[in-house]
Design an enzyme around this catalytic site. Structure first.
Site, PDB file in Angstrom:
ATOM      1  CB  ILE A  14      -0.935  -0.015   1.233  1.00  0.00           C
ATOM      2  CG1 ILE A  14      -1.951  -1.169   1.111  1.00  0.00           C
ATOM      3  CG2 ILE A  14      -1.639   1.320   1.397  1.00  0.00           C
ATOM      4  CD1 ILE A  14      -2.784  -1.404   2.364  1.00  0.00           C
ATOM      5  CG  ASN A  82       1.583   2.505   4.536  1.00  0.00           C
ATOM      6  OD1 ASN A  82       0.480   1.999   4.351  1.00  0.00           O
ATOM      7  ND2 ASN A  82       2.715   1.915   4.142  1.00  0.00           N
ATOM      8  CB  ALA A  83       5.631   1.675   8.698  1.00  0.00           C
ATOM      9  CB  ILE A  85       4.671  -5.708  11.365  1.00  0.00           C
ATOM     10  CG1 ILE A  85       4.607  -5.285  12.850  1.00  0.00           C
ATOM     11  CG2 ILE A  85       5.866  -5.036  10.674  1.00  0.00           C
ATOM     12  CD1 ILE A  85       5.664  -5.932  13.720  1.00  0.00           C
ATOM     13  CD  GLN A 141     -10.452 -11.548  11.666  1.00  0.00           C
ATOM     14  OE1 GLN A 141     -11.056 -12.432  12.277  1.00  0.00           O
ATOM     15  NE2 GLN A 141     -10.902 -11.043  10.522  1.00  0.00           N
ATOM     16  CE1 TYR A 147      -2.028  -4.688  11.333  1.00  0.00           C
ATOM     17  CE2 TYR A 147      -4.366  -5.228  11.244  1.00  0.00           C
ATOM     18  CZ  TYR A 147      -3.247  -4.656  10.668  1.00  0.00           C
ATOM     19  OH  TYR A 147      -3.338  -4.063   9.434  1.00  0.00           O
ATOM     20  CB  ILE A 180      -5.266  -3.876   0.534  1.00  0.00           C
ATOM     21  CG1 ILE A 180      -6.269  -2.909   1.210  1.00  0.00           C
ATOM     22  CG2 ILE A 180      -4.673  -3.263  -0.730  1.00  0.00           C
ATOM     23  CD1 ILE A 180      -7.501  -2.555   0.401  1.00  0.00           C
TER      24      ILE A 180
HETATM   25  P1  NDP Z   1       3.447  -4.711   3.545  1.00  0.00           P
HETATM   26  O1  NDP Z   1       3.874  -5.770   4.487  1.00  0.00           O
HETATM   27  O2  NDP Z   1       3.239  -5.049   2.121  1.00  0.00           O
HETATM   28  O3  NDP Z   1       4.489  -3.468   3.627  1.00  0.00           O
HETATM   29  C1  NDP Z   1       4.832  -2.960   4.866  1.00  0.00           C
HETATM   30  C2  NDP Z   1       5.754  -1.768   4.728  1.00  0.00           C
HETATM   31  O4  NDP Z   1       6.034  -1.290   6.062  1.00  0.00           O
HETATM   32  C3  NDP Z   1       7.093  -2.126   4.116  1.00  0.00           C
HETATM   33  O5  NDP Z   1       7.568  -1.039   3.341  1.00  0.00           O
HETATM   34  C4  NDP Z   1       7.980  -2.330   5.330  1.00  0.00           C
HETATM   35  O6  NDP Z   1       9.367  -2.127   5.102  1.00  0.00           O
HETATM   36  C5  NDP Z   1       7.445  -1.261   6.248  1.00  0.00           C
HETATM   37  N1  NDP Z   1       7.807  -1.495   7.643  1.00  0.00           N
HETATM   38  C6  NDP Z   1       7.556  -2.600   8.394  1.00  0.00           C
HETATM   39  N2  NDP Z   1       8.087  -2.444   9.623  1.00  0.00           N
HETATM   40  C7  NDP Z   1       8.708  -1.227   9.636  1.00  0.00           C
HETATM   41  C8  NDP Z   1       9.443  -0.503  10.603  1.00  0.00           C
HETATM   42  N3  NDP Z   1       9.667  -0.992  11.827  1.00  0.00           N
HETATM   43  N4  NDP Z   1       9.922   0.711  10.259  1.00  0.00           N
HETATM   44  C9  NDP Z   1       9.726   1.223   9.027  1.00  0.00           C
HETATM   45  N5  NDP Z   1       9.030   0.588   8.074  1.00  0.00           N
HETATM   46  C10 NDP Z   1       8.530  -0.629   8.377  1.00  0.00           C
HETATM   47  O7  NDP Z   1       2.128  -4.106   4.186  1.00  0.00           O
HETATM   48  P2  NDP Z   1       0.828  -3.481   3.485  1.00  0.00           P
HETATM   49  O8  NDP Z   1       1.221  -2.624   2.374  1.00  0.00           O
HETATM   50  O9  NDP Z   1      -0.159  -4.537   3.276  1.00  0.00           O
HETATM   51  O10 NDP Z   1       0.263  -2.581   4.700  1.00  0.00           O
HETATM   52  C11 NDP Z   1       0.499  -1.188   4.803  1.00  0.00           C
HETATM   53  C12 NDP Z   1      -0.319  -0.640   5.955  1.00  0.00           C
HETATM   54  O11 NDP Z   1      -1.702  -0.894   5.706  1.00  0.00           O
HETATM   55  C13 NDP Z   1      -0.001  -1.299   7.285  1.00  0.00           C
HETATM   56  O12 NDP Z   1      -0.079  -0.343   8.313  1.00  0.00           O
HETATM   57  C14 NDP Z   1      -1.111  -2.312   7.450  1.00  0.00           C
HETATM   58  O13 NDP Z   1      -1.357  -2.626   8.788  1.00  0.00           O
HETATM   59  C15 NDP Z   1      -2.257  -1.573   6.813  1.00  0.00           C
HETATM   60  N6  NDP Z   1      -3.341  -2.424   6.355  1.00  0.00           N
HETATM   61  C16 NDP Z   1      -3.119  -3.386   5.407  1.00  0.00           C
HETATM   62  C17 NDP Z   1      -4.168  -4.187   4.983  1.00  0.00           C
HETATM   63  C18 NDP Z   1      -4.004  -5.228   3.922  1.00  0.00           C
HETATM   64  O14 NDP Z   1      -4.982  -5.962   3.680  1.00  0.00           O
HETATM   65  N7  NDP Z   1      -2.871  -5.359   3.262  1.00  0.00           N
HETATM   66  C19 NDP Z   1      -5.499  -4.055   5.575  1.00  0.00           C
HETATM   67  C20 NDP Z   1      -5.615  -3.019   6.550  1.00  0.00           C
HETATM   68  C21 NDP Z   1      -4.565  -2.241   6.924  1.00  0.00           C
HETATM   69  P3  NDP Z   1      10.297  -3.354   4.548  1.00  0.00           P
HETATM   70  O15 NDP Z   1      10.015  -3.439   3.074  1.00  0.00           O
HETATM   71  O16 NDP Z   1      11.669  -2.888   4.872  1.00  0.00           O
HETATM   72  O17 NDP Z   1       9.888  -4.571   5.293  1.00  0.00           O
END
Ligand code: NDP
Length: 240
Positions: A14, A82-83, A85, A141, A147, A180
């Site tokens: 995202i 947005n970050a 896990i 959930q 989370y 997503i």
């Molecule tokens: P991804 O796992 O695809 O990407 C996560 C991103 O966050 C990566 O760029 C990762 O970096 C970064 N990240 C993780 N930990 C850290 C940290 N400690 N410091 C800095 N950056 C960090 O996740 P999504 O794109 O799916 O999710 C993005 C956001 O949307 C999140 O907050 C998630 O909770 C939220 N969300 C997602 C949903 C979904 O269905 N996908 C649904 C609802 C909410 P790196 O590449 O280095 O690991």
């Protein structure tokens, strides 16, 4: 004037779509990431977007990174938290470490970054902060007490920050994505995913770009009267 935008977790999923959308709209984007250097390098050479590595869960690292960005490019106008896990397990199995890591990155990370960016936004009477929550922060959930607590916390955090920013030109809003299609969902077994999709009224998962459009709107001048709100982008999955 080119606005400076920082997108945490802005190199994959995202966040990647958000970084691209903001760039397309003329923002100078800096995309943060946490550890995946290879993905960040590939993203940067594909898009020309500046990438910076730091842990959003590390308070001092956020202050230092934002100070460096501001020294190099100028004050940060737009912050997209947005970050995030997941470390899923039922409460019977969840360890303290799994709880703590998710709260630290997903929720405290938003505080750390807002703490670093808000003072300069306030001084200049303009700022946009968008925090990415989740449908599971709204509805809960199984397997996600950590989370859901973090994401639900984001919604309260956003409203309070909005109140503090309202008189000084800084808006704070949340986006609550539904399911997503990103790597984050790759650990969910296919049969579970099928059941989840059955519960989504539009009958499909969302695409990162569909979240990015919402973020772009909330960070634009057009959204100047919107603050403290949560925009749910979830295909009708949760309507409260
Ligand atoms: P991804 O796992 O695809 O990407 C996560 C991103 O966050 C990566 O760029 C990762 O970096 C970064 N990240 C993780 N930990 C850290 C940290 N400690 N410091 C800095 N950056 C960090 O996740 P999504 O794109 O799916 O999710 C993005 C956001 O949307 C999140 O907050 C998630 O909770 C939220 N969300 C997602 C949903 C979904 O269905 N996908 C649904 C609802 C909410 P790196 O590449 O280095 O690991």
């Amino acid at each position: 004037m080119t606005r400076i935008a920082v997108v945490t977790g802005g190199t994959r999923g995202i966040g990647e779509a958000i970084s691209l959308k903001l760039k397309e709209k003329g923002r100078h984007v800096i995309a943060n990431y946490g550890g995946n250097d290879e993905a960040a390098r590939a993203f940067s050479s594909r898009t020309g977007i500046d990438v910076r590595k730091w842990d959003v869960g590390d308070h001092q690292a956020c202050l230092d990174a934002c100070a460096e960005i501001e020294a190099q490019f100028g004050p940060i106008d737009i912050l997209v938290n947005n970050a995030g896990i997941t470390r899923d397990a039922t409460i019977m199995k969840m360890t303290f470490e799994q709880w703590d890591e998710v709260i630290r990155i997903d929720l405290t990370g938003c505080f750390n970054m807002a703490k670093a960016c808000f003072p300069n936004m306030r001084t200049r009477s303009w700022g946009r902060i968008v925090n990415v929550g989740s449908v599971n922060g709204q509805g809960g959930q199984i397997g996600q007490v950590n989370y859901a607590a973090a994401k639900s916390g984001i919604h309260g955090f956003t409203k309070s920050l909005a109140m503090e920013g309202a008189r000084v030109g800084v808006t704070a809003n949340a986006i609550a994505p539904g399911y997503i299609a990103t790597e984050m969902l790759s650990t969910i077994p296919d049969n579970v995913m099928e059941k989840i999709v059955e519960q989504i009224p539009v009958g499909r998962m969302g695409q990162p770009e569909e979240i990015a459009r919402g973020v772009e709107f909330l960070t634009s001048d057009n959204a100047s009267f919107i603050t403290g709100s949560t925009l749910s982008i979830n295909g009708g999955q949760h309507m409260y």
